[in-house]
Design a protein around this motif. Structure first.
Motif, PDB file in Angstrom:
ATOM      1  N   ARG A   1      -2.965  10.686  -3.238  1.00 33.37           N
ATOM      2  CA  ARG A   1      -2.938   9.638  -4.260  1.00 33.37           C
ATOM      3  C   ARG A   1      -2.500   8.349  -3.588  1.00 33.37           C
ATOM      4  O   ARG A   1      -1.455   8.302  -2.935  1.00 33.37           O
ATOM      5  CB  ARG A   1      -1.977   9.982  -5.393  1.00 33.37           C
ATOM      6  N   TYR A   2      -3.297   7.318  -3.696  1.00 34.24           N
ATOM      7  CA  TYR A   2      -2.906   6.053  -3.088  1.00 34.24           C
ATOM      8  C   TYR A   2      -2.949   4.940  -4.122  1.00 34.24           C
ATOM      9  O   TYR A   2      -3.643   5.017  -5.129  1.00 34.24           O
ATOM     10  CB  TYR A   2      -3.759   5.725  -1.864  1.00 34.24           C
TER      11      TYR A   2
ATOM     12  N   TYR B   1       0.868  -1.177   0.000  1.00 33.36           N
ATOM     13  CA  TYR B   1       0.000   0.000   0.000  1.00 33.36           C
ATOM     14  C   TYR B   1       0.901   1.221   0.000  1.00 33.36           C
ATOM     15  O   TYR B   1       1.831   1.334   0.810  1.00 33.36           O
ATOM     16  CB  TYR B   1      -0.895   0.022   1.233  1.00 33.36           C
ATOM     17  N   TYR B   2       0.642   2.137  -0.928  1.00 34.56           N
ATOM     18  CA  TYR B   2       1.457   3.349  -1.044  1.00 34.56           C
ATOM     19  C   TYR B   2       0.562   4.580  -1.027  1.00 34.56           C
ATOM     20  O   TYR B   2      -0.458   4.629  -1.708  1.00 34.56           O
ATOM     21  CB  TYR B   2       2.260   3.305  -2.343  1.00 34.56           C
ATOM     22  N   LEU B   3       0.956   5.587  -0.242  1.00 33.85           N
ATOM     23  CA  LEU B   3       0.235   6.854  -0.143  1.00 33.85           C
ATOM     24  C   LEU B   3       1.173   7.987  -0.465  1.00 33.85           C
ATOM     25  O   LEU B   3       2.307   8.038   0.012  1.00 33.85           O
ATOM     26  CB  LEU B   3      -0.326   7.040   1.266  1.00 33.85           C
ATOM     27  N   GLU B   4       0.675   8.916  -1.265  1.00 32.33           N
ATOM     28  CA  GLU B   4       1.435  10.109  -1.609  1.00 32.33           C
ATOM     29  C   GLU B   4       0.555  11.323  -1.345  1.00 32.33           C
ATOM     30  O   GLU B   4      -0.488  11.495  -1.973  1.00 32.33           O
ATOM     31  CB  GLU B   4       1.830  10.049  -3.084  1.00 32.33           C
TER      32      GLU B   4
ATOM     33  N   TYR C   1      -2.545  -0.699  -8.981  1.00 30.14           N
ATOM     34  CA  TYR C   1      -3.918  -0.197  -9.080  1.00 30.14           C
ATOM     35  C   TYR C   1      -4.073   1.020  -8.185  1.00 30.14           C
ATOM     36  O   TYR C   1      -3.756   0.976  -6.988  1.00 30.14           O
ATOM     37  CB  TYR C   1      -4.925  -1.272  -8.676  1.00 30.14           C
ATOM     38  N   SER C   2      -4.541   2.130  -8.772  1.00 30.36           N
ATOM     39  CA  SER C   2      -4.746   3.363  -8.022  1.00 30.36           C
ATOM     40  C   SER C   2      -6.234   3.710  -7.996  1.00 30.36           C
ATOM     41  O   SER C   2      -6.772   4.182  -9.011  1.00 30.36           O
ATOM     42  CB  SER C   2      -3.959   4.516  -8.650  1.00 30.36           C
ATOM     43  N   PRO C   3      -6.932   3.496  -6.879  1.00 26.50           N
ATOM     44  CA  PRO C   3      -8.345   3.900  -6.789  1.00 26.50           C
ATOM     45  C   PRO C   3      -8.538   5.404  -6.894  1.00 26.50           C
ATOM     46  O   PRO C   3      -9.551   5.861  -7.428  1.00 26.50           O
ATOM     47  CB  PRO C   3      -8.771   3.386  -5.400  1.00 26.50           C
ATOM     48  N   SER C   4      -7.582   6.194  -6.411  1.00 21.01           N
ATOM     49  CA  SER C   4      -7.736   7.651  -6.465  1.00 21.01           C
ATOM     50  C   SER C   4      -7.634   8.171  -7.889  1.00 21.01           C
ATOM     51  O   SER C   4      -8.330   9.118  -8.269  1.00 21.01           O
ATOM     52  CB  SER C   4      -6.682   8.323  -5.579  1.00 21.01           C
ATOM     53  N   ASP C   5      -6.786   7.565  -8.714  1.00 21.40           N
ATOM     54  CA  ASP C   5      -6.648   7.970 -10.112  1.00 21.40           C
ATOM     55  C   ASP C   5      -7.509   7.139 -11.052  1.00 21.40           C
ATOM     56  O   ASP C   5      -7.601   7.465 -12.246  1.00 21.40           O
ATOM     57  CB  ASP C   5      -5.189   7.850 -10.561  1.00 21.40           C
TER      58      ASP C   5
ATOM     59  N   THR D   1      -4.280  10.751 -16.216  1.00 21.86           N
ATOM     60  CA  THR D   1      -3.627  10.104 -15.080  1.00 21.86           C
ATOM     61  C   THR D   1      -2.377   9.372 -15.563  1.00 21.86           C
ATOM     62  O   THR D   1      -2.189   9.140 -16.754  1.00 21.86           O
ATOM     63  CB  THR D   1      -4.571   9.120 -14.385  1.00 21.86           C
ATOM     64  N   PHE D   2      -1.530   8.995 -14.614  1.00 14.81           N
ATOM     65  CA  PHE D   2      -0.238   8.460 -15.013  1.00 14.81           C
ATOM     66  C   PHE D   2      -0.364   7.206 -15.853  1.00 14.81           C
ATOM     67  O   PHE D   2       0.183   7.107 -16.943  1.00 14.81           O
ATOM     68  CB  PHE D   2       0.641   8.179 -13.802  1.00 14.81           C
ATOM     69  N   PHE D   3      -1.083   6.202 -15.362  1.00 15.87           N
ATOM     70  CA  PHE D   3      -1.234   4.983 -16.144  1.00 15.87           C
ATOM     71  C   PHE D   3      -2.198   5.174 -17.303  1.00 15.87           C
ATOM     72  O   PHE D   3      -2.021   4.603 -18.378  1.00 15.87           O
ATOM     73  CB  PHE D   3      -1.712   3.831 -15.246  1.00 15.87           C
ATOM     74  N   GLY D   4      -3.224   5.988 -17.099  1.00 10.54           N
ATOM     75  CA  GLY D   4      -4.220   6.199 -18.145  1.00 10.54           C
ATOM     76  C   GLY D   4      -3.634   6.785 -19.417  1.00 10.54           C
ATOM     77  O   GLY D   4      -4.054   6.443 -20.525  1.00 10.54           O
TER      78      GLY D   4
END
Length: 456
Positions: free
Chosen positions: A376-377, A351-354, A400-404, A437-440
Motif C-alpha cells: 500500500r503506498y 511518499y509512504y510505503l507499507e 492520495y493512495s493509488p493502490s487503494d 478502503t480506508f478513505f473510501g
C-alpha cells in the motif's frame, strides 16, 4: 480478523490504525505530525497544546491562561447508516463549546504544568473533560530530566504520518474538525531524558495501556468486512476491552538521537500493543494484540529545502502471518521533502510505503474478500500560504493512495483577528473507488466545519 481492516487501519498513520476491528485496513501510518510541521491553524503550531500569549510571564511565577472555543461541523451529504438512528444531530460531526484552562510554574528548579478542557459535546450529547497535561518535571542530574504525569508525547519525522510514534492519537477529533492539536491524545507516562555530547536518550514508560481514540461507530460509520457494508452504533459500535493494568502490559518506548553536522538521526524502539482493536480472539471479541516496533529516521538540508526519511518494522503478535484474525507484521518507509517555493508559500511532499509481510501465508489462511494490498503506498502534499503579516493562512493537506484508489483532502483557512480572537473554517473530504478502503469508507463522513476562539 479480516486483515483488510488491519491493513487499512495500520495505513492511515504509520502508527495509527483505524476505527475498528475488521472495519478498516490498517492506516496507522497515514497521519503523523512532527512538532515543527503541523497543520497551520492557529493553535496548531506544535503538539504541546500551548496557547498563544505567554508574554510577560516570569520564569518563577505561576501563569494562568486559556481559551473559549465554539465549533460546528456538518456532513456535506448524509450518512444513511447514521440516519437510521434516533438523534437529530446525526448529520453533525462537530458541535463543541469548549473552555481550556492552563497554568504552569516552578518549584525551585522543578516545573509543573496543568492543562484541562471542559466542553459540551452536542454530537454525542454530554459534558466532558479532557486532561491534556498534569505533569511535574525535575532534573535529577546535570544532563538528565524526568517528566512524570499526564502528558502529550510525540516523535518521528513524518508530517501527519506516524511510523515510530506509538503514542495515542484521537482520530475522532481529527476527522470531525477539531483543532489539529487534539490529534495527539494525552497519556500517563514517565519520561526520562539524558542529553549527551554526541547523542541523547529518551526512555518512556506508560504503566497503563492507552489506546487510540479510534473511530468506534458513534460519530462516523465504518466498513465492516463481516457484513460487507458500513455500520454504526449501537449495533456497529466498537468498545473493546483494553489489556489489564500490569507491569507486563505496560508500554515502553525509547529513542536515541543525535546530529552529525546539520543532519539529525534517531533510532526508535517500542514494546506494547496495537493502538486500535484490529484483532479478534477465539470468541470473536475485538482485542488489542501485542506489537513491537524498531525503526530509524534521518533529517537534514537538501538543496534549498529540508528532507527526511524514516523506516519502521512492526513486529506483530502473529509472527508467521498465518492467523487471519490477527494483523500481520509490516515494513514501513517514508520519504519527505519540504521547501519554500515563493515568499510565504511552502510546499511539503511525502511518499509512504507499507508492505504487509508474510502475505502469501495471509492469503492462504484468509477466506475474506477484503484482504489488504501487499504493498500500500500513499502520497501526501501540503501547501501553506501566509498573508497579512501571517495573520491569514491558507492551507491544503492532501492524502492520495493509488493502490487503494482513494484520497482525503483537508483544506482550511485561518484568520487571526488579534491576539485574542481567531477564526478557522475547513473541510474533511473523503472519496474512494471502493467502499472498503480506508478513505473510501468515510465518504459519507465528509464534512465542513468552523471554529472561533477567544484566548485569554
Amino acid at each position: 480478523m479480516n486483515t483488510q481492516l488491519t491493513s487499512l487501519l495500520l495505513s492511515l498513520a504509520v502508527g495509527v490504525t483505524s476505527p475498528s476491528v475488521m472495519a478498516q485496513q490498517d492506516t496507522a501510518s497515514t497521519v503523523n505530525s512532527q512538532q515543527d510541521s503541523t497543520e497551520q491553524e492557529w493553535g496548531d503550531d506544535n503538539w504541546g497544546d500551548d496557547s498563544w500569549d505567554d508574554s510577560g510571564s516570569d520564569d518563577n511565577a505561576t501563569v494562568w491562561h486559556g481559551f473559549i472555543e465554539g465549533g460546528l461541523g456538518n456532513r456535506v451529504g448524509s450518512d444513511p447508516v447514521l440516519n437510521e438512528r434516533f438523534s437529530p444531530m446525526d448529520d453533525a460531526t462537530l458541535a463543541d463549546l469548549r473552555v481550556r484552562l492552563e497554568t504552569s510554574g516552578f518549584v525551585g528548579n522543578d516545573r509543573y504544568a496543568l492543562k484541562a478542557d471542559v466542553y459540551a459535546d452536542g454530537v454525542e450529547e454530554g459534558f466532558r473533560t479532557d486532561l491534556r497535561e498534569a505533569s511535574y518535571t525535575m532534573s535529577p542530574g546535570e544532563h538528565t530530566d524526568l517528566k512524570l504525569g499526564q502528558q502529550v508525547l510525540t516523535w518521528g519525522t513524518g508530517d501527519l504520518l506516524f511510523l515510530n510514534d506509538m503514542f495515542p492519537k484521537d482520530w475522532q477529533s481529527f476527522f470531525s474538525g477539531r483543532d489539529t492539536e487534539y490529534l495527539k491524545a494525552p497519556v500517563v507516562a514517565a519520561k526520562a531524558s539524558y542529553y549527551g555530547d554526541s547523542a541523547s536518550i529518551d526512555l518512556v514508560w506508560m504503566p497503563n495501556y492507552t489506546s487510540d481514540r479510534y473511530i468506534n461507530g458513534n460519530r462516523f460509520s465504518w466498513f465492516s468486512p463481516q457484513v460487507g457494508q458500513n455500520v454504526a452504533a449501537p449495533e456497529g459500535r466498537i468498545d473493546a476491552e483494553e489489556p489489564a493494568n500490569s507491569f507486563a502490559n505496560g508500554e515502553f518506548a525509547t529513542r536515541i538521537s543525535g546530529s552529525i553536522d546539520s543532519t539529525e538521526w534517531a533510532l526508535y524502539g517500542y514494546r506494547g500493543f496495537q493502538k486500535q482493536p484490529n484483532g479478534l480472539d477465539s470468541r470473536g471479541n475485538a482485542i488489542f494484540s501485542r506489537l513491537n516496533v524498531l525503526g530509524a529516521s534521518i533529517r537534514g538540508n537538501v538543496g534549498s529545502g529540508l528532507a527526511n526519511a524514516e523506516v519502521a518494522w512492526h513486529m506483530a503478535e502473529d509472527s508467521d502471518g498465518n492467523d487471519p484474525y490477527l494483523p500481520n507484521s509490516q515494513f514501513r518507509f517514508l520519504l519527505g521533502y519540504e521547501r519554500e517555493l515563493l515568499p510565504k508559500l511552502t510546499l511539503g511532499l511525502q511518499y509512504y510505503l507499507e508492505q504487509t509481510l508474510d502475505y502469501h501465508a495471509l492469503e492462504a489462511a484468509s477466506t475474506s474478500a477484503y484482504n489488504p494490498e501487499e504493498y500500500r503506498y500513499l502520497y501526501t502534499t501540503r501547501l501553506n500560504y501566509r498573508m497579512w503579516q501571517d495573520n491569514l493562512v491558507w492551507s491544503l493537506f492532501a492524502f492520495y493512495s493509488p493502490s487503494d484508489e482513494d484520497h482525503y483532502l483537508r483544506p482550511s483557512v485561518s484568520y487571526r483577528y488579534n491576539d485574542n480572537v481567531s477564526v478557522v473554517v475547513g473541510a474533511n473530504i473523503f472519496e474512494g473507488a471502493k467502499p472498503n478502503t480506508f478513505f473510501g469508507q468515510f465518504e459519507d463522513g465528509s464534512n465542513v466545519y468552523g471554529r472561533i476562539r477567544y484566548a485569554f
